[in-house]
Design a protein around this motif. Structure first.
Motif, PDB file in Angstrom:
ATOM      1  N   GLY A  50      31.139  -8.965   6.211  1.00  0.00           N
ATOM      2  CA  GLY A  50      30.825 -10.275   6.799  1.00  0.00           C
ATOM      3  C   GLY A  50      31.229 -11.408   5.878  1.00  0.00           C
ATOM      4  N   ARG A  51      31.795 -12.476   6.441  1.00  0.00           N
ATOM      5  CA  ARG A  51      32.139 -13.676   5.656  1.00  0.00           C
ATOM      6  C   ARG A  51      31.693 -14.909   6.441  1.00  0.00           C
ATOM      7  N   PRO A  52      31.298 -15.986   5.724  1.00  0.00           N
ATOM      8  CA  PRO A  52      30.845 -17.183   6.439  1.00  0.00           C
ATOM      9  C   PRO A  52      32.007 -18.055   6.924  1.00  0.00           C
ATOM     10  N   PHE A  53      31.948 -18.457   8.189  1.00  0.00           N
ATOM     11  CA  PHE A  53      32.932 -19.391   8.752  1.00  0.00           C
ATOM     12  C   PHE A  53      32.220 -20.386   9.661  1.00  0.00           C
ATOM     13  N   THR A  54      32.735 -21.613   9.658  1.00  0.00           N
ATOM     14  CA  THR A  54      32.107 -22.728  10.369  1.00  0.00           C
ATOM     15  C   THR A  54      32.621 -22.834  11.802  1.00  0.00           C
ATOM     16  N   PHE A  55      31.749 -23.164  12.723  1.00  0.00           N
ATOM     17  CA  PHE A  55      32.199 -23.445  14.091  1.00  0.00           C
ATOM     18  C   PHE A  55      32.926 -24.789  14.072  1.00  0.00           C
ATOM     19  N   THR A  78      40.009 -12.586   5.413  1.00  0.00           N
ATOM     20  CA  THR A  78      40.895 -13.617   5.976  1.00  0.00           C
ATOM     21  C   THR A  78      42.318 -13.091   6.125  1.00  0.00           C
ATOM     22  N   ASN A  79      42.732 -12.206   5.214  1.00  0.00           N
ATOM     23  CA  ASN A  79      44.062 -11.581   5.373  1.00  0.00           C
ATOM     24  C   ASN A  79      44.086 -10.718   6.630  1.00  0.00           C
ATOM     25  N   GLU A  80      42.998 -10.005   6.868  1.00  0.00           N
ATOM     26  CA  GLU A  80      42.913  -9.126   8.048  1.00  0.00           C
ATOM     27  C   GLU A  80      42.904  -9.956   9.335  1.00  0.00           C
ATOM     28  N   ILE A  95      23.310 -17.720  12.148  1.00  0.00           N
ATOM     29  CA  ILE A  95      23.896 -19.068  12.183  1.00  0.00           C
ATOM     30  C   ILE A  95      23.133 -19.909  11.164  1.00  0.00           C
ATOM     31  N   PHE A  96      23.867 -20.580  10.290  1.00  0.00           N
ATOM     32  CA  PHE A  96      23.223 -21.282   9.178  1.00  0.00           C
ATOM     33  C   PHE A  96      24.145 -22.403   8.701  1.00  0.00           C
ATOM     34  N   GLY A  97      23.786 -23.077   7.637  1.00  0.00           N
ATOM     35  CA  GLY A  97      24.665 -24.089   7.046  1.00  0.00           C
ATOM     36  C   GLY A  97      23.868 -25.283   6.583  1.00  0.00           C
ATOM     37  N   GLY A 111      40.381 -28.739   0.658  1.00  0.00           N
ATOM     38  CA  GLY A 111      40.945 -27.608   1.411  1.00  0.00           C
ATOM     39  C   GLY A 111      40.117 -27.235   2.634  1.00  0.00           C
ATOM     40  N   ALA A 112      39.761 -25.926   2.721  1.00  0.00           N
ATOM     41  CA  ALA A 112      39.001 -25.444   3.889  1.00  0.00           C
ATOM     42  C   ALA A 112      37.586 -26.027   3.931  1.00  0.00           C
ATOM     43  N   GLY A 113      37.184 -26.711   2.875  1.00  0.00           N
ATOM     44  CA  GLY A 113      35.882 -27.401   2.855  1.00  0.00           C
ATOM     45  C   GLY A 113      35.785 -28.497   3.905  1.00  0.00           C
ATOM     46  N   GLU A 221      27.823 -28.408   0.497  1.00  0.00           N
ATOM     47  CA  GLU A 221      27.944 -26.949   0.661  1.00  0.00           C
ATOM     48  C   GLU A 221      29.149 -26.510  -0.160  1.00  0.00           C
ATOM     49  N   GLU A 222      28.966 -25.417  -0.908  1.00  0.00           N
ATOM     50  CA  GLU A 222      30.065 -24.897  -1.741  1.00  0.00           C
ATOM     51  C   GLU A 222      30.812 -23.812  -0.963  1.00  0.00           C
ATOM     52  N   PHE A 223      32.135 -23.842  -0.961  1.00  0.00           N
ATOM     53  CA  PHE A 223      32.939 -22.834  -0.241  1.00  0.00           C
ATOM     54  C   PHE A 223      33.569 -21.869  -1.223  1.00  0.00           C
TER      55      PHE A 223
HETATM   56  C1  LIG Z   1      28.884 -21.780   4.708  1.00  0.00           C
HETATM   57  C2  LIG Z   1      30.351 -21.494   4.554  1.00  0.00           C
HETATM   58  C3  LIG Z   1      31.216 -21.771   5.598  1.00  0.00           C
HETATM   59  C4  LIG Z   1      32.587 -21.509   5.481  1.00  0.00           C
HETATM   60  N1  LIG Z   1      33.418 -21.848   6.514  1.00  0.00           N
HETATM   61  C5  LIG Z   1      34.750 -21.658   6.375  1.00  0.00           C
HETATM   62  C6  LIG Z   1      35.637 -22.029   7.438  1.00  0.00           C
HETATM   63  O1  LIG Z   1      35.232 -22.493   8.509  1.00  0.00           O
HETATM   64  N2  LIG Z   1      36.968 -21.859   7.224  1.00  0.00           N
HETATM   65  C7  LIG Z   1      37.457 -21.334   6.055  1.00  0.00           C
HETATM   66  O2  LIG Z   1      38.671 -21.209   5.928  1.00  0.00           O
HETATM   67  N3  LIG Z   1      36.643 -20.955   5.050  1.00  0.00           N
HETATM   68  C8  LIG Z   1      35.305 -21.094   5.188  1.00  0.00           C
HETATM   69  N4  LIG Z   1      34.470 -20.693   4.179  1.00  0.00           N
HETATM   70  C9  LIG Z   1      35.054 -19.959   3.034  1.00  0.00           C
HETATM   71  C10 LIG Z   1      35.280 -18.497   3.475  1.00  0.00           C
HETATM   72  O3  LIG Z   1      34.022 -17.889   3.714  1.00  0.00           O
HETATM   73  C11 LIG Z   1      36.050 -17.679   2.406  1.00  0.00           C
HETATM   74  O4  LIG Z   1      37.318 -18.212   2.248  1.00  0.00           O
HETATM   75  C12 LIG Z   1      36.149 -16.239   2.859  1.00  0.00           C
HETATM   76  O5  LIG Z   1      34.889 -15.618   2.746  1.00  0.00           O
HETATM   77  C13 LIG Z   1      37.164 -15.460   2.053  1.00  0.00           C
HETATM   78  O6  LIG Z   1      37.108 -14.132   2.489  1.00  0.00           O
HETATM   79  P1  LIG Z   1      38.169 -13.040   2.060  1.00  0.00           P
HETATM   80  O7  LIG Z   1      37.548 -11.725   2.451  1.00  0.00           O
HETATM   81  O8  LIG Z   1      39.507 -13.336   2.595  1.00  0.00           O
HETATM   82  O9  LIG Z   1      38.261 -13.176   0.530  1.00  0.00           O
HETATM   83  P2  LIG Z   1      37.116 -12.937  -0.586  1.00  0.00           P
HETATM   84  O10 LIG Z   1      35.996 -12.124  -0.086  1.00  0.00           O
HETATM   85  O11 LIG Z   1      36.801 -14.272  -1.214  1.00  0.00           O
HETATM   86  O12 LIG Z   1      37.947 -12.156  -1.634  1.00  0.00           O
HETATM   87  C14 LIG Z   1      38.390 -10.788  -1.490  1.00  0.00           C
HETATM   88  C15 LIG Z   1      38.734 -10.304  -2.888  1.00  0.00           C
HETATM   89  O13 LIG Z   1      39.763 -11.112  -3.465  1.00  0.00           O
HETATM   90  C16 LIG Z   1      39.478 -11.441  -4.834  1.00  0.00           C
HETATM   91  N5  LIG Z   1      39.305 -12.914  -4.979  1.00  0.00           N
HETATM   92  C17 LIG Z   1      38.232 -13.669  -4.611  1.00  0.00           C
HETATM   93  N6  LIG Z   1      38.417 -14.959  -4.908  1.00  0.00           N
HETATM   94  C18 LIG Z   1      39.630 -15.044  -5.471  1.00  0.00           C
HETATM   95  C19 LIG Z   1      40.393 -16.118  -6.012  1.00  0.00           C
HETATM   96  N7  LIG Z   1      39.937 -17.378  -6.001  1.00  0.00           N
HETATM   97  N8  LIG Z   1      41.606 -15.840  -6.490  1.00  0.00           N
HETATM   98  C20 LIG Z   1      42.074 -14.582  -6.519  1.00  0.00           C
HETATM   99  N9  LIG Z   1      41.393 -13.493  -6.038  1.00  0.00           N
HETATM  100  C21 LIG Z   1      40.192 -13.728  -5.535  1.00  0.00           C
HETATM  101  C22 LIG Z   1      38.230 -10.677  -5.168  1.00  0.00           C
HETATM  102  O14 LIG Z   1      38.609  -9.438  -5.743  1.00  0.00           O
HETATM  103  C23 LIG Z   1      37.552 -10.433  -3.849  1.00  0.00           C
HETATM  104  O15 LIG Z   1      36.749  -9.297  -3.775  1.00  0.00           O
HETATM  105  C24 LIG Z   1      33.101 -20.943   4.278  1.00  0.00           C
HETATM  106  C25 LIG Z   1      32.218 -20.660   3.219  1.00  0.00           C
HETATM  107  C26 LIG Z   1      30.868 -20.933   3.350  1.00  0.00           C
HETATM  108  C27 LIG Z   1      29.949 -20.640   2.204  1.00  0.00           C
END
Ligand SMILES: Cc1cc2nc3c(=O)[nH]c(=O)nc-3n(C[C@H](O)[C@H](O)[C@H](O)COP(=O)(O)OP(=O)(O)OC[C@H]3O[C@@H](n4cnc5c(N)ncnc54)[C@H](O)[C@@H]3O)c2cc1C
Length: 223
Positions: A50-55, A78-80, A95-97, A111-113, A221-223
Motif C-alpha cells: 500500500g502507498r498513499p495517494f491523494t484524490f 509507482t513503477n508498477e 482515507i486520511f490526510g 513536485g508531486a507535493g 504534509e510531507e511526501f
Molecule cells: C499523504 C500522502 C499523499 C501522497 N499523494 C501522492 C499523490 O497524489 N501523487 C504522488 O505522486 N505521490 C503522492 N505521495 C507520495 C507517494 O506516496 C510516493 O511517491 C510513493 O509511495 C512511492 O512509492 P514507490 O513504491 O514507487 O516507491 P517507494 O516505496 O518510495 O520506494 C521503493 C524503493 O525504492 C527505494 N527508494 C525510496 N526512496 C528513494 C529515493 N528517494 N531515491 C532512490 N531510491 C529510493 C527504496 O529501496 C524503496 O524501498 C503521497 C504521500 C503522502 C504521505
C-alpha cells in the motif's frame, strides 16, 4: 475502516513521469479535497504493497482521479502503476490526510507535493472561490511542472513557478529562499499550505519561522 476495490477507467500521461489514473467511484466513498487514500494494485505480489495517494478529483465527481509521479528506478508501486490498463483493479483502504483548506493563503508545493492542492483549487474554482490564493510551485525542470496550463488558468499571476535545475526565461531559478518568499508573499498572516519532500519541508519551515510565521498558520504534509 472500509476497503474498496475499483476498476481502472483510464490511464493518461500528464508529464513525462506523471500519470492521471481515473477509476470508478464506489458508492458511499467520501473525502474532502486534499485527502488521500492508501492504494494497492490488485495484482499477485502487489496486494500488500500500500502507498498513499491523494484524490485529485472532486468529491462530487462520478469517478476517482489520482495524479501520480512514477519512479521507474525504485521498482516499487509507482513503477508498477506505469503498466496499468483500463479494467485493471486497484484497492483503496483508509482515507486520511493532514491538508484541508482553512481560508485564503499561500500554497507552496514541491513536485508531486502539489497533488493535495490540485483537488483544493479545483474545488475552489467550482465554487468560484479561487480569490486571492497564491501557489508557489517548485520543480527541477519545466518538463516536471504538473498541470501548468490548468494552474495558469485558475490562478493567473498568483501561480509562481521556480526551477532548481534549469534556467529558463519566464521562470525563477534556484531554491525557495527567505528573499524569494519576501518577494512573492504580501501577507504573512494568512495560512501557509506546504507539501513536498522532507528536505524542502525542513527548509521551508525554518524560513517561515525566520519570517515570524506562527506554526499554527502552517498546514503541512510531507511526501
Ligand atoms: C499523504 C500522502 C499523499 C501522497 N499523494 C501522492 C499523490 O497524489 N501523487 C504522488 O505522486 N505521490 C503522492 N505521495 C507520495 C507517494 O506516496 C510516493 O511517491 C510513493 O509511495 C512511492 O512509492 P514507490 O513504491 O514507487 O516507491 P517507494 O516505496 O518510495 O520506494 C521503493 C524503493 O525504492 C527505494 N527508494 C525510496 N526512496 C528513494 C529515493 N528517494 N531515491 C532512490 N531510491 C529510493 C527504496 O529501496 C524503496 O524501498 C503521497 C504521500 C503522502 C504521505
Amino acid at each position: 475502516m472500509s476497503k474498496y476495490t475499483v476498476s481502472v477507467k483510464s490511464v493518461e500521461s500528464v508529464t513525462h513521469d506523471v500519470l492521471r489514473i481515473r477509476t470508478e467511484k464506489p458508492p458511499g466513498l467520501t473525502f474532502t479535497p486534499g485527502q488521500a487514500t492508501e492504494l494497492f494494485i490488485d495484482k499477485t505480489g502487489w496486494e500488500t504493497e500500500g502507498r498513499p495517494f491523494t484524490f485529485t478529483s472532486l468529491p462530487d465527481d462520478e469517478y476517482l482521479e489520482f495524479t501520480i509521479k512514477t519512479y521507474a528506478s525504485r521498482k516499487g508501486v509507482t513503477n508498477e502503476l506505469r503498466k496499468l490498463k483500463g479494467g485493471d483493479g486497484l484497492i483503496l483502504n483508509d482515507i486520511f490526510g493532514a491538508i484541508a483548506y482553512r481560508g485564503e493563503g499561500t500554497f507552496i508545493a514541491g513536485g508531486a507535493g502539489v497533488t493535495p492542492f490540485i483537488s483544493i483549487f479545483r474545488f475552489l474554482r467550482s465554487n468560484s472561490e479561487i480569490g486571492n490564493n497564491k501557489l508557489i510551485f517548485a520543480n527541477k525542470t519545466k518538463a516536471d511542472i504538473i498541470l501548468k496550463q490548468e494552474f495558469d488558468s485558475m490562478l493567473g499571476t498568483n501561480f509562481i513557478t521556480i526551477l532548481s535545475d534549469e534556467k529558463t526565461e519566464g521562470y525563477a531559478h534556484g531554491l525557495i529562499t527567505v528573499d524569494f518568499l519576501k518577494a512573492h508573499v504580501t501577507d504573512f498572516n494568512r495560512p501557509f499550505y506546504v507539501c513536498g519532500p522532507p528536505p524542502m519541508m525542513d527548509s521551508l519551515e525554518a524560513q517561515l519561522s525566520d519570517l515570524k510565521v506562527d506554526g499554527k498558520q502552517i498546514v503541512k504534509e510531507e511526501f
